[in-house]
Design a protein around this motif. Structure first.
Motif, PDB file in Angstrom:
ATOM      1  N   TYR A  70     -34.144  28.252 -87.334  1.00 36.14           N
ATOM      2  CA  TYR A  70     -33.606  27.057 -86.816  1.00 36.14           C
ATOM      3  C   TYR A  70     -33.907  26.937 -85.283  1.00 36.14           C
ATOM      4  O   TYR A  70     -34.620  26.019 -84.532  1.00 36.14           O
ATOM      5  CB  TYR A  70     -31.985  26.751 -86.681  1.00 36.14           C
ATOM      6  N   SER A  71     -33.687  28.242 -84.415  1.00 33.92           N
ATOM      7  CA  SER A  71     -34.048  28.483 -83.327  1.00 33.92           C
ATOM      8  C   SER A  71     -35.573  28.408 -82.999  1.00 33.92           C
ATOM      9  O   SER A  71     -36.144  27.902 -81.986  1.00 33.92           O
ATOM     10  CB  SER A  71     -33.559  29.691 -82.379  1.00 33.92           C
ATOM     11  N   GLY A  72     -36.418  29.408 -84.008  1.00 31.38           N
ATOM     12  CA  GLY A  72     -37.684  29.268 -83.902  1.00 31.38           C
ATOM     13  C   GLY A  72     -38.416  27.882 -83.976  1.00 31.38           C
ATOM     14  O   GLY A  72     -39.419  27.736 -83.354  1.00 31.38           O
ATOM     15  N   LEU A  73     -37.896  27.272 -85.055  1.00 29.34           N
ATOM     16  CA  LEU A  73     -38.751  26.060 -85.425  1.00 29.34           C
ATOM     17  C   LEU A  73     -38.465  25.113 -84.136  1.00 29.34           C
ATOM     18  O   LEU A  73     -39.530  24.063 -83.674  1.00 29.34           O
ATOM     19  CB  LEU A  73     -37.932  25.103 -86.471  1.00 29.34           C
ATOM     20  N   ALA A  74     -37.282  25.030 -83.412  1.00 30.19           N
ATOM     21  CA  ALA A  74     -36.623  24.131 -82.367  1.00 30.19           C
ATOM     22  C   ALA A  74     -37.756  24.478 -81.200  1.00 30.19           C
ATOM     23  O   ALA A  74     -38.218  23.444 -80.425  1.00 30.19           O
ATOM     24  CB  ALA A  74     -35.275  24.143 -82.234  1.00 30.19           C
ATOM     25  N   LEU A  75     -37.688  25.576 -81.060  1.00 28.00           N
ATOM     26  CA  LEU A  75     -38.426  26.062 -79.835  1.00 28.00           C
ATOM     27  C   LEU A  75     -39.990  25.822 -79.849  1.00 28.00           C
ATOM     28  O   LEU A  75     -40.392  24.920 -78.983  1.00 28.00           O
ATOM     29  CB  LEU A  75     -38.436  27.641 -79.486  1.00 28.00           C
ATOM     30  N   GLY A  76     -40.849  26.259 -80.998  1.00 25.45           N
ATOM     31  CA  GLY A  76     -42.025  25.951 -81.150  1.00 25.45           C
ATOM     32  C   GLY A  76     -42.407  24.608 -81.168  1.00 25.45           C
ATOM     33  O   GLY A  76     -43.352  24.067 -80.172  1.00 25.45           O
ATOM     34  N   HIS A  77     -41.604  23.544 -81.884  1.00 24.01           N
ATOM     35  CA  HIS A  77     -41.815  22.181 -82.320  1.00 24.01           C
ATOM     36  C   HIS A  77     -41.463  21.454 -80.941  1.00 24.01           C
ATOM     37  O   HIS A  77     -42.513  20.601 -80.392  1.00 24.01           O
ATOM     38  CB  HIS A  77     -40.731  21.782 -83.000  1.00 24.01           C
ATOM     39  N   GLU A  78     -40.298  21.858 -80.175  1.00 22.53           N
ATOM     40  CA  GLU A  78     -39.922  20.807 -79.335  1.00 22.53           C
ATOM     41  C   GLU A  78     -40.676  21.121 -77.901  1.00 22.53           C
ATOM     42  O   GLU A  78     -40.804  20.263 -77.151  1.00 22.53           O
ATOM     43  CB  GLU A  78     -38.493  20.879 -78.764  1.00 22.53           C
ATOM     44  N   LEU A  79     -41.071  22.416 -77.720  1.00 22.64           N
ATOM     45  CA  LEU A  79     -41.915  22.621 -76.283  1.00 22.64           C
ATOM     46  C   LEU A  79     -43.290  22.018 -76.487  1.00 22.64           C
ATOM     47  O   LEU A  79     -43.630  21.435 -75.347  1.00 22.64           O
ATOM     48  CB  LEU A  79     -42.268  24.269 -76.304  1.00 22.64           C
ATOM     49  N   ALA A  80     -43.879  21.968 -77.585  1.00 26.49           N
ATOM     50  CA  ALA A  80     -45.019  20.843 -77.779  1.00 26.49           C
ATOM     51  C   ALA A  80     -44.816  19.604 -77.394  1.00 26.49           C
ATOM     52  O   ALA A  80     -45.494  18.595 -76.935  1.00 26.49           O
ATOM     53  CB  ALA A  80     -45.607  21.221 -79.233  1.00 26.49           C
ATOM     54  N   SER A  81     -43.590  19.035 -77.837  1.00 21.28           N
ATOM     55  CA  SER A  81     -43.328  17.752 -77.815  1.00 21.28           C
ATOM     56  C   SER A  81     -43.115  17.293 -76.411  1.00 21.28           C
ATOM     57  O   SER A  81     -43.334  16.281 -75.951  1.00 21.28           O
ATOM     58  CB  SER A  81     -41.840  17.492 -78.548  1.00 21.28           C
ATOM     59  N   MET A  82     -42.350  18.385 -75.737  1.00 22.68           N
ATOM     60  CA  MET A  82     -42.040  17.888 -74.335  1.00 22.68           C
ATOM     61  C   MET A  82     -43.556  18.092 -73.571  1.00 22.68           C
ATOM     62  O   MET A  82     -43.730  17.223 -72.656  1.00 22.68           O
ATOM     63  CB  MET A  82     -41.226  19.247 -73.679  1.00 22.68           C
ATOM     64  N   ILE A  83     -44.467  18.807 -73.473  1.00 26.81           N
ATOM     65  CA  ILE A  83     -45.489  19.314 -72.877  1.00 26.81           C
ATOM     66  C   ILE A  83     -46.550  18.115 -73.179  1.00 26.81           C
ATOM     67  O   ILE A  83     -47.464  17.685 -72.430  1.00 26.81           O
ATOM     68  CB  ILE A  83     -46.112  20.672 -73.048  1.00 26.81           C
ATOM     69  N   VAL A  84     -46.793  17.915 -74.599  1.00 25.91           N
ATOM     70  CA  VAL A  84     -47.960  17.200 -75.101  1.00 25.91           C
ATOM     71  C   VAL A  84     -47.461  15.681 -75.792  1.00 25.91           C
ATOM     72  O   VAL A  84     -48.128  14.748 -75.073  1.00 25.91           O
ATOM     73  CB  VAL A  84     -48.606  17.892 -76.298  1.00 25.91           C
ATOM     74  N   GLY A  85     -46.515  15.640 -76.451  1.00 30.95           N
ATOM     75  CA  GLY A  85     -46.143  14.460 -76.928  1.00 30.95           C
ATOM     76  C   GLY A  85     -45.670  13.318 -75.919  1.00 30.95           C
ATOM     77  O   GLY A  85     -46.376  12.182 -75.958  1.00 30.95           O
TER      78      GLY A  85
END
Length: 452
Positions: free
Chosen positions: A366-381
């Motif tokens: 859960y933590s791994g998916l959230a970290l990788g997924h949401e950092l990209a959402s923040m910076i790129v998305g």
């Protein structure tokens, strides 16, 4: 992750619950992006010129993306410690309440600067909720599903994301259809937000009926780890986090250019937004049901080939996408959006749940998916529509935006190419991965960055 699976009935129930819950939660989140492109610049930033107001509206949209990693960290921690199901219920309630309140906000004409302040505050709450939802929605399916069908079943959680956009866009199209331009700006735009609370209640009833995942239940019987899941996943899976981040650059960056910026671009070149909105609804509807097909394909040929194929499609289609828009021909605009969304984005997002799940061990998934997924959402998305709008203001043309799309596609190609194939049923890799899982259970902690 270990192949600990639920019964066929439990797998189907988890897939359905994830689909409907995700659809309703992402309906709430996408409403904001659509409103930012259509009305927020006029209602909450009327003192700016139209282009600057649009950038400001997209800026408040980006604030939600800035908050997503925080939600991922918070709910990822408790999702790995307490369980996936309880976090999914919590995030759905938070999202529904925040969305309804946005629909009740006073505008700048009523309360002045407090209007955008309140808008940004509620967008932050939305971002926290959706940042915690994605990983749990994926895991509730992928940790129920058998490895040889994980791509197919877990892709249904992404179908919920697609249907959430379709619902939000359709709600706005309907609201515009039944109101005049003046009444839509006065109160019509609020209806989709307020109605969201009723949809949240439906999603809540569905999610309360699902079981906790077998993989989490097995983890609970193992000795407790003292390290917080976030620190554990950063220490043991740094490569997986970077791969997930890089894999999302083209997927999330391109999606918000296709789904949000395209509405603003249409206005700049004199194309009816209704045409683009209709094309997006049709494209996303087809993509929603293409996602499980791409997931099933990844079960047969592997996660990497399908994901890289989607990124290459984005690269190849970058210039044609804007050229077809510039034709101002409604049919060609439909073609531009259909290919971009269904083939390019669909291949990546349909493969993503199984691919990302298999990058991490269950204890920190859960933590791994959230970290990788949401950092990209923040910076790129969150910032891709802002960057695209700024490039358009600078150049007055679409070619820099196409180059921006190509650059994001290349980042994703390189990131996924650097990853191992995570599907345990292809490339004769299954036995080795089963042995690795068995070895992991004999250790208090494992330093390998990839688990599947």
């Amino acid at each position: 992750m270990a192949d600990v699976k639920g019964t066929p009935s439990e797998v189907r129930k988890a897939a359905i619950a994830s689909l409907f819950g995700s659809a309703l939660e992402w309906y709430d989140f996408f409403l904001y992006g659509t409103a930012a492109a259509l009305v927020f610049n006029t209602l909450f930033f009327p003192t700016f010129n139209p282009l600057v107001g649009t950038i400001a509206a997209f800026g408040t949209n980006a604030v939600g993306f800035l908050a997503r990693p925080l939600g991922g960290v918070i709910f990822g921690h408790f999702g790995d410690r307490i369980g996936r199901k309880s976090m999914l219920v919590t995030t759905l309630v938070i999202m529904g309440v925040a969305t309804c309140l946005i629909g009740l906000l006073p505008t700048y004409a009523t309360v002045g600067v407090w209007a955008p302040v309140l808008l940004v505050t509620l967008r932050v709450v939305q971002g926290i909720a959706v940042g915690g939802e994605w990983g749990g929605g994926v895991l509730i399916v992928s940790e129920h599903a058998p490895s040889h069908r994980r791509g197919f079943y877990s892709a249904w959680s992404q179908t919920g994301v697609g249907l959430g956009f379709v619902l939000s866009a359709a709600a706005y199209a309907l609201a515009q259809e039944v109101t005049t331009k003046e009444s839509f700006l006065a109160w019509g735009w609020r209806i989709p937000f307020v109605v969201g609370i009723l949809l949240t209640a439906v999603g809540l009833l569905i999610r309360l009926r699902i079981m906790e995942t077998p993989a989490f239940q097995e983890k609970e019987s193992e000795p407790k780890k003292s390290a917080p899941p976030l620190l554990d996943v950063i220490r043991t899976h740094p490569k997986s986090i970077l791969i997930a981040f890089g894999a999302r650059v083209a997927e999330t960056g391109a999606s918000y250019l296709f789904l949000t910026f395209s509405l603003s671009y249409a206005s700049e070149i004199g194309v009816d937004k209704g045409v683009v909105l209709a094309a997006l609804v049709v494209g996303m509807l087809f993509e929603s049901f293409a996602m499980p097909m791409f997931g099933a394909l990844s079960d047969r040929v592997g996660r990497r080939p399908v994901y890289i194929g989607g990124a290459i499609a984005v690269i190849v289609w970058a210039y044609p996408f804007f050229a077809l828009f510039d034709s101002r021909n409604p049919v060609l605009i439909f073609v531009a959006i259909f290919v971009a969304v269904v083939i390019g984005h669909g291949a990546m997002i349909g493969t993503q749940p199984a691919f990302f799940t298999e990058l991490f061990a269950s204890r920190v998934a859960y933590s791994g998916l959230a970290l990788g997924h949401e950092l990209a959402s923040m910076i790129v998305g969150g910032f891709s529509p802002i960057v695209a709008t700024a490039l358009l203001a600078w150049s007055g043309a679409s070619w820099p935006i196409a180059l921006f799309l190509i650059g994001m596609g290349l980042v994703t190609v390189f990131a996924v190419a650097a990853a191992p194939e995570t599907n345990p049923n292809v490339l004769g890799d299954g036995k080795a991965r089963q042995e690795a899982e068995a070895e992991e259970k004999t250790k208090p902690s494992d330093s390998s960055p990839i688990h599947s």
